[in-house]
Write an enzyme that holds these catalytic residues in place. Structure first.
Site, short mmCIF file in Angstrom:
data_model
loop_
_atom_site.label_atom_id
_atom_site.label_comp_id
_atom_site.label_asym_id
_atom_site.label_seq_id
_atom_site.Cartn_x
_atom_site.Cartn_y
_atom_site.Cartn_z
N GLU A 24 0.83 -1.22 0.00
CA GLU A 24 0.00 0.00 0.00
C GLU A 24 0.86 1.26 0.00
O GLU A 24 2.04 1.24 0.35
CB GLU A 24 -0.95 0.00 1.20
CG GLU A 24 -0.23 -0.10 2.53
CD GLU A 24 -0.89 0.70 3.62
OE1 GLU A 24 -1.29 1.85 3.35
OE2 GLU A 24 -0.98 0.20 4.74
N LYS A 157 -3.39 -1.61 14.21
CA LYS A 157 -2.49 -0.67 14.89
C LYS A 157 -2.90 -0.50 16.36
O LYS A 157 -4.07 -0.39 16.67
CB LYS A 157 -2.49 0.67 14.16
CG LYS A 157 -1.63 0.61 12.91
CD LYS A 157 -1.40 1.96 12.30
CE LYS A 157 -2.63 2.45 11.59
NZ LYS A 157 -2.92 1.73 10.36
N1 PSU Z 1 -0.15 0.47 8.64
C1 PSU Z 1 0.94 1.15 9.01
N2 PSU Z 1 0.91 2.52 8.86
C2 PSU Z 1 -0.16 3.17 8.26
C3 PSU Z 1 -1.30 2.42 7.86
C4 PSU Z 1 -1.23 1.07 8.09
O1 PSU Z 1 1.92 0.58 9.51
O2 PSU Z 1 -0.11 4.37 8.08
C5 PSU Z 1 -2.50 3.10 7.19
C6 PSU Z 1 -3.20 2.07 6.31
O3 PSU Z 1 -3.22 2.58 5.01
C7 PSU Z 1 -4.59 1.93 6.88
C8 PSU Z 1 -4.82 3.30 7.39
O4 PSU Z 1 -5.52 1.53 5.91
O5 PSU Z 1 -3.55 3.61 8.02
C9 PSU Z 1 -6.01 3.36 8.31
O6 PSU Z 1 -6.48 4.68 8.34
P1 PSU Z 1 -7.94 5.00 8.97
O7 PSU Z 1 -7.78 4.69 10.41
O8 PSU Z 1 -8.12 6.49 8.70
O9 PSU Z 1 -8.94 4.16 8.25
#
Ligand code: PSU
Ligand code: MN
Length: 302
Positions: A24, A157
């Site tokens: 990604e 996370k």
């Molecule tokens: N994993 C990581 N760092 C990140 C992300 C995932 O180690 O920055 C990103 C991914 O792209 C995930 C996003 O889909 O954070 C989630 O964001 P939100 O909580 O706004 O959906």
């Protein structure tokens, strides 16, 4: 028609059923500071290659979906991350129609990878249910439920509400499998205290499970939970306190929506003197290695 540009190397691999791993771009543009993010992006591609698969970093550039980014585009994504919108699956149509640039989150990357015929995707940690009562739930969860792809990550996370995230995954019907663990990993640390229903110790079994789920049952995503290597894991109490402080700061500054996750990650990077970034880097590299193994195992049985 979806404006889809598949890099020649990726197209060649897909055409013969050779293993490909999607990566990604939000992690690069919005998840890690420059220049670590560029180093990580390159490291992930190198790790996938070393595992015998072809990497395909996914992003939207000038209104076109790119499956596999050339070196210069990867460098721009990292150096100029703020210029790239953060796109979940639902946002994609807007960026395509407007000819914009967007980094893809887990949900968007999973959907686009599948459109290109890719079955395995590596990331650090998926989005999930945020802490508190804002009702902020990442679309990553529903997208994973709907999309027949295997996402290898170090769990969700740790800035999130992990018990609620695991409950939502179950409710949505995402198959969650521990890779050499009985517990949901907590991103920076190996354990969360939350037990998983399924554990697998070898990728051949994992590949067979994916096949049964997709080809046999016609079902959706598999979340492969791959804990951070022990040597790279952070001290639970230290990172736990830093996360609590970051979440409190976000509340005090009324940070919400798409900005929340990048805000929390940036706070953690600062509060830990870079230790959070180093751990993030190590865990995502490990995910890329396991994803490559899984892609190789899937290709061998196709
Ligand atoms: N994993 C990581 N760092 C990140 C992300 C995932 O180690 O920055 C990103 C991914 O792209 C995930 C996003 O889909 O954070 C989630 O964001 P939100 O909580 O706004 O959906
Ligand atoms: Mn959100």
């Amino acid at each position: 028609m979806l404006p889809l540009d598949v890099a020649p190397e990726v197209a060649a691999a897909l055409a013969v059923g050779a293993p490909v791993v999607a990566l990604e771009s939000t992690l690069v543009a919005h998840g890690l500071p420059y220049p670590d993010n560029l180093e990580v992006a390159r490291e992930l591609e190198a790790t996938v290659r070393a595992g015998g698969a072809t990497p395909a970093t996914i992003a939207v550039v000038a209104g076109r979906v790119r499956i596999g980014l050339p070196a210069d585009a990867l460098a721009t994504l990292a150096a100029d991350g703020a210029r790239f919108a953060k796109a979940g699956a639902a946002d994609l149509a807007v960026h395509l129609a407007r000819g914009g640039d967007a980094a893809t989150t887990v949900s968007a990357t999973a959907v686009l990878a599948r459109r290109a015929g890719i079955r395995v995707f590596a990331t650090g940690g998926i989005g999930g249910v945020h802490r508190g009562d804002s009702g902020d739930v990442s679309h990553d969860l529903l997208a994973l439920a709907r999309t027949p792809i295997a996402v290898v990550s170090a769990g969700a996370k740790a800035i999130l509400d992990l018990p609620r995230t695991l409950e939502q995954l179950e409710a949505l019907g995402v198959l969650v499998v521990g890779h050499r663990t009985d517990e949901l990993p907590a991103f920076y640390t190996r354990s969360s205290g939350l037990r998983l229903d399924h554990r697998v110790d070898d990728v051949a079994t994992l590949a067979a499970i994916c096949r049964a789920r997709w080809d046999g049952l016609g079902q959706g995503g598999v979340l492969v939970c791959n804990p951070i290597p022990a040597a790279a894991a952070l001290d639970e109490a230290t990172i736990g306190a830093a996360i609590d402080a970051a979440v409190a700061d976000a509340r005090a500054e009324a940070v919400s929506g798409k900005r929340l996750t990048p805000f929390l990650l940036a706070r953690l990077a600062r509060a830990t003197g870079g230790a959070a970034v180093a751990a993030n880097r190590a865990l995502v590299r490990h995910d890329a290695a396991v994803a490559a193994e899984l892609a190789v195992a899937l290709a061998a049985t196709s």
